[in-house]
Design a protein around this motif. Structure first.
Motif, PDB file in Angstrom:
ATOM      1  N   ILE A 114      11.147   0.306   5.614  1.00 45.58           N
ATOM      2  CA  ILE A 114      11.160  -0.295   4.308  1.00 45.58           C
ATOM      3  C   ILE A 114      10.187  -1.712   4.789  1.00 45.58           C
ATOM      4  O   ILE A 114       8.895  -2.078   3.198  1.00 45.58           O
ATOM      5  N   GLY A 115      10.087  -2.434   5.329  1.00 48.51           N
ATOM      6  CA  GLY A 115       9.067  -3.305   6.086  1.00 48.51           C
ATOM      7  C   GLY A 115       8.334  -2.749   5.751  1.00 48.51           C
ATOM      8  O   GLY A 115       6.993  -3.407   5.545  1.00 48.51           O
ATOM      9  N   MET A 116       7.644  -1.609   6.305  1.00 48.77           N
ATOM     10  CA  MET A 116       6.126  -1.091   6.472  1.00 48.77           C
ATOM     11  C   MET A 116       5.635  -0.802   5.028  1.00 48.77           C
ATOM     12  O   MET A 116       4.539  -0.768   4.795  1.00 48.77           O
ATOM     13  N   ILE A 117       6.811  -0.182   4.218  1.00 50.01           N
ATOM     14  CA  ILE A 117       6.187   0.377   3.213  1.00 50.01           C
ATOM     15  C   ILE A 117       6.164  -0.744   2.357  1.00 50.01           C
ATOM     16  O   ILE A 117       4.834  -0.608   1.982  1.00 50.01           O
ATOM     17  N   LEU A 118       6.245  -1.810   2.299  1.00 47.07           N
ATOM     18  CA  LEU A 118       6.218  -3.309   1.474  1.00 47.07           C
ATOM     19  C   LEU A 118       4.753  -3.793   1.962  1.00 47.07           C
ATOM     20  O   LEU A 118       3.969  -4.266   1.211  1.00 47.07           O
ATOM     21  N   TRP A 119       5.106  -3.845   3.623  1.00 42.45           N
ATOM     22  CA  TRP A 119       3.554  -4.392   4.397  1.00 42.45           C
ATOM     23  C   TRP A 119       2.295  -3.457   3.408  1.00 42.45           C
ATOM     24  O   TRP A 119       0.967  -3.410   3.263  1.00 42.45           O
ATOM     25  N   GLN A 120       2.435  -2.196   2.994  1.00 38.29           N
ATOM     26  CA  GLN A 120       1.795  -1.494   3.143  1.00 38.29           C
ATOM     27  C   GLN A 120       1.134  -1.116   1.070  1.00 38.29           C
ATOM     28  O   GLN A 120      -0.472  -1.046   0.798  1.00 38.29           O
ATOM     29  N   ALA A 121       2.037  -1.288   0.980  1.00 35.78           N
ATOM     30  CA  ALA A 121       1.888  -1.778  -0.761  1.00 35.78           C
ATOM     31  C   ALA A 121       1.219  -2.818  -0.489  1.00 35.78           C
ATOM     32  O   ALA A 121       0.235  -2.510  -1.940  1.00 35.78           O
ATOM     33  N   ARG A 122       1.191  -3.816  -0.101  1.00 37.61           N
ATOM     34  CA  ARG A 122       0.744  -5.159   0.007  1.00 37.61           C
ATOM     35  C   ARG A 122      -0.445  -5.035  -0.063  1.00 37.61           C
ATOM     36  O   ARG A 122      -1.907  -5.793  -0.857  1.00 37.61           O
ATOM     37  N   ARG A 123      -1.166  -3.968   1.131  1.00 41.21           N
ATOM     38  CA  ARG A 123      -2.400  -3.647   1.087  1.00 41.21           C
ATOM     39  C   ARG A 123      -2.981  -2.442   0.302  1.00 41.21           C
ATOM     40  O   ARG A 123      -4.108  -2.251   0.652  1.00 41.21           O
ATOM     41  N   GLN A 124      -2.333  -2.294  -0.546  1.00 34.04           N
ATOM     42  CA  GLN A 124      -3.050  -1.364  -1.807  1.00 34.04           C
ATOM     43  C   GLN A 124      -4.151  -1.616  -1.872  1.00 34.04           C
ATOM     44  O   GLN A 124      -4.093  -3.002  -2.585  1.00 34.04           O
ATOM     45  N   ARG A 125      -5.157  -1.128  -2.131  1.00 37.56           N
ATOM     46  CA  ARG A 125      -6.205  -0.990  -2.942  1.00 37.56           C
ATOM     47  C   ARG A 125      -6.168  -1.708  -4.817  1.00 37.56           C
ATOM     48  O   ARG A 125      -5.083  -1.051  -5.519  1.00 37.56           O
ATOM     49  N   PRO A 126      -6.738  -2.412  -5.238  1.00 41.95           N
ATOM     50  CA  PRO A 126      -6.448  -2.234  -6.624  1.00 41.95           C
ATOM     51  C   PRO A 126      -6.516  -1.018  -7.487  1.00 41.95           C
ATOM     52  O   PRO A 126      -7.740  -0.777  -7.388  1.00 41.95           O
ATOM     53  N   GLY A 127      -5.761  -0.273  -8.916  1.00 47.86           N
ATOM     54  CA  GLY A 127      -6.548   0.892  -8.641  1.00 47.86           C
ATOM     55  C   GLY A 127      -5.498   2.053  -8.816  1.00 47.86           C
ATOM     56  O   GLY A 127      -4.897   2.554  -9.384  1.00 47.86           O
ATOM     57  N   GLU A 128      -4.893   1.567  -7.468  1.00 47.73           N
ATOM     58  CA  GLU A 128      -4.480   2.540  -6.562  1.00 47.73           C
ATOM     59  C   GLU A 128      -2.902   3.187  -7.282  1.00 47.73           C
ATOM     60  O   GLU A 128      -2.572   1.493  -7.687  1.00 47.73           O
ATOM     61  N   ARG A 129      -2.228   3.909  -7.154  1.00 42.88           N
ATOM     62  CA  ARG A 129      -0.585   3.984  -8.031  1.00 42.88           C
ATOM     63  C   ARG A 129       0.097   3.324  -6.620  1.00 42.88           C
ATOM     64  O   ARG A 129       0.079   3.836  -5.360  1.00 42.88           O
ATOM     65  N   SER A 130       1.307   2.243  -7.048  1.00 39.72           N
ATOM     66  CA  SER A 130       1.321   1.494  -6.339  1.00 39.72           C
ATOM     67  C   SER A 130       3.082   2.170  -6.036  1.00 39.72           C
ATOM     68  O   SER A 130       3.275   2.791  -5.591  1.00 39.72           O
ATOM     69  N   LEU A 131       2.790   2.011  -3.955  1.00 43.50           N
ATOM     70  CA  LEU A 131       4.079   2.443  -3.435  1.00 43.50           C
ATOM     71  C   LEU A 131       5.253   2.495  -4.184  1.00 43.50           C
ATOM     72  O   LEU A 131       6.088   3.067  -3.590  1.00 43.50           O
ATOM     73  N   LEU A 132       5.324   1.222  -4.504  1.00 47.07           N
ATOM     74  CA  LEU A 132       6.959   0.849  -4.672  1.00 47.07           C
ATOM     75  C   LEU A 132       7.074   1.696  -6.307  1.00 47.07           C
ATOM     76  O   LEU A 132       8.400   0.963  -6.293  1.00 47.07           O
ATOM     77  N   SER A 133       6.410   2.064  -6.663  1.00 46.37           N
ATOM     78  CA  SER A 133       6.876   2.804  -8.184  1.00 46.37           C
ATOM     79  C   SER A 133       7.905   4.003  -8.420  1.00 46.37           C
ATOM     80  O   SER A 133       7.828   4.201  -7.902  1.00 46.37           O
ATOM     81  N   PRO A 134       8.769   3.156  -8.755  1.00 43.11           N
ATOM     82  CA  PRO A 134       9.881   4.443  -8.875  1.00 43.11           C
ATOM     83  C   PRO A 134       9.466   5.419  -8.927  1.00 43.11           C
ATOM     84  O   PRO A 134       9.964   6.851  -8.399  1.00 43.11           O
ATOM     85  N   SER A 135       8.153   5.873  -9.956  1.00 41.85           N
ATOM     86  CA  SER A 135       7.905   7.769  -9.749  1.00 41.85           C
ATOM     87  C   SER A 135       7.239   8.469  -8.654  1.00 41.85           C
ATOM     88  O   SER A 135       7.760   8.888  -8.370  1.00 41.85           O
ATOM     89  N   VAL A 136       6.744   7.458  -8.086  1.00 41.24           N
ATOM     90  CA  VAL A 136       5.899   7.510  -6.759  1.00 41.24           C
ATOM     91  C   VAL A 136       7.554   7.685  -5.638  1.00 41.24           C
ATOM     92  O   VAL A 136       6.816   8.777  -4.782  1.00 41.24           O
TER      93      VAL A 136
END
Lengths: 383, 383
Positions: free
Chosen positions: B83-105
């Motif tokens: 979970i920690g790594m997912i949050l970290w990766q989500a914060r480093r996503q570029r704007p416009g990319e689909r968020s790793l944290l979106s329920p659909s993803v």
């Protein structure tokens, strides 16, 4: 197929490669394969008989004869065998051929094959060294150390016979050494003790000598036998064993005089059974010559190892011993080593070819000529 | 480099080869090499720390906590890490990319990665089996038998991942198994005992299960992670560990109810030191996922073996132990095995190429097309 050989894949002409040793191998190969099988089978039989003959040679669990006399009688038996074979070969010569028995043929051969005195001398020294070694190391350690011969033989073959080994073949030889050692860990009960062989500097020196002398004897024997390939192997054997008998006889004389003895009866303590043992020893020696001349020292080494394995299996089957884990692991290592050493994929030329194809583009272009050369040498060998 | 690749030696056009597994490997290779080194180094560090953490976790020479709680807490720690790594990766996503944290993803990924439940279940079963096995075999025998995993893993990789191994690579894996065993002969003191493992037919069955379940877990894990290569590895880990924590929790519940217990405190007997041990276990688990996704189960196996060797060397150096003959022989076998397994000469494609060049002329001509294909696949891999 001399000169311009075509690469099977590219169709490009190739420079002929002239590595004498490899060419000799490749020319002889078709004739050699069945001979190799016969040699290994013979070797296994003779080595397999050895423990039985040793057993029946003992009276009340010990030998009655002097070990020095065994060495001399073995050499003598080999000379007799070689003479017998020369006479047999001479009778089978076609009319018109120069007789093997004519003094000029023998003298010329003797002059050409003078190098055989070197291995004969080294073997005689080795017989003496074996006794010395037992003063410095216990028999288990001697057995362990003597496994190193495999690698020393390979190094000497590289130096004296200009033989090339691939990394894979060096690894295979290391595995052979390890396989034999793992198997011996059981017998010597050293498996659980630390690597605490008595390592004084003098012991290092003795180890080096003890391992190098017999290895050098075998490799130089191979060199001497192969370098005069045209001389009959029986004639070469005759010279080798005559030198051997002489050196051993001198050794006996010197040691007898030195010890102030009044001489001793060479046949003292011998019986019919011990004669079989000596005949077996002699036959192993004669077979070695065939190995060295028509195959090589490495095949001889693998052959002896396989023989030991079969003896182990046979004695387990006959006397109902359980096989130890060490035996199973050691034997598996030895067989993998054997496959890798003789597998075509690990032969020098094949490796060169593969490496060339694997190199980055720039280097491949630079080395194009040599790559085709190597390719051709492979084609040449296989034809 | 798609489609018509030129053979480096011949310049002839080649058919593209489409073995999915190999292509995937070859495309990733340049990125993978440094990653592989990092993975192995990380693995060695974590495995090396393990004995130290075990030592400081003990109070008066024994553990105060329940081993079952360790399994569950380790799974829980892995979930937290993922979970920690997912949050970290989500914060480093570029704007416009689909968020790793979106329920659909997350839901799509969860649906696609349902296969991860299989290894999670197998791992949970394995945790239970480990206890069972100790009732039937002594720990030394268990250790010996578990070496067979190397070969079982290779067989499963062949069956599930359609991986091809050359004869040389099978031999290398057998050598790995033997190398580890020779090294253990020392520790287990079994070197001199006969191969008399308690071999009742029920023991055969347990051995088979004991060796196959964890091997299948690893290989199926590799399969599940690689088959959904596009899903983030952290998301895959999250699913895997969530399944794992669930299975382990159910196991704890069931066994507690079955034993009529009144429940127990998961954190009972734990201290700061045991938490470090659990974090280390969890980190090893996370690292395994990276091995399975970006390298493979075999590299993981070699890595663990090398780690064990370094630990042995380090403890010998720190505590002044002498190295045993078994250790030296075993380690040499392992390193030869490693070189042979990863050496380019033993890779499937290279072998094909060499064999083609070695074949008699007639067959080479017949197989010319396929030979160029193989050659091209080699070139393709190396570019």
């Amino acid at each position: 197929m001399k000169g311009g050989i075509e690469c099977q894949t590219c169709g490009s002409k190739a420079r002929p490669i002239s590595v004498a040793y490899d060419r000799q191998r490749s020319i002889k190969q078709p004739r050699w394969r069945p001979l190799n099988v016969l040699l290994v089978m013979g070797d296994c039989t003779l080595i397999g008989l050895q423990p039985i003959l040793v057993y029946i040679s003992k009276v009340d669990g010990k030998f009655l004869f002097s070990p020095v006399s065994v060495n001399f009688l073995t050499e003598f038996m080999k000379v007799v065998f070689a003479i017998g074979m020369i006479l047999w070969q001479a009778r089978r010569q076609r009319p018109g051929e120069r007789s093997l028995l004519s003094p000029s043929v023998i003298l010329t051969a003797a002059r050409k094959n003078y190098l055989l005195a070197v291995p004969a001398c080294l073997y005689a020294i080795n017989n003496y060294l074996k006794f010395i070694m037992q003063l410095y190391f216990n028999p288990a350690t001697v057995k362990m150390l003597s496994n190193l011969k495999v690698l020393v033989i390979a190094l000497l073959l590289k130096a004296i016979m200009k033989r090339r080994f691939t990394v894979m073949q060096w690894e295979a030889l290391t595995l052979l050494l390890i396989g034999i050692s793992v198997n011996q860990l059981h017998t010597t009960q050293q498996g659980t003790t630390a690597l605490a062989v008595p390592i004084a500097s003098v012991a290092y020196f003795y180890t080096l000598v003890f391992v190098t002398v017999p290895s050098l004897a075998s490799v130089y024997n191979e060199y001497a036998l192969k370098s005069q390939f045209d001389t009959s192997v029986h004639l070469q054997n005759f010279f080798l064993y005559a030198y051997g008998a002489t050196f051993n006889f001198v050794a006996i004389l010197v040691s007898t005089i030195y010890q102030g003895g009044t001489g001793f009866n060479l046949l003292e303590g011998h019986s019919k059974a011990t004669m079989f043992l000596i005949i077996n020893n002699a036959a192993q020696g004669v077979l070695s010559s065939f190995f060295y001349k028509y195959a090589d020292t490495i095949l001889k080494k693998y052959s002896s190892t396989v023989a030991t394995i079969f003896t182990g299996l046979a004695s387990a089957a006959l006397f109902g011993h359980a096989l130890t884990i060490n035996f199973v692991l050691g034997v598996t290592i030895v067989f993998i080593s054997m496959h890798q050493f003789f597998s075509s994929i690990s032969k020098p030329q094949v490796e060169d070819t593969s490496y060339t194809h694997l190199e980055p583009m720039g280097r491949t272009l630079d080395k194009k000529d040599s790559s085709i050369g190597d390719l051709a040498s492979v084609a040449h060998q296989e034809v």
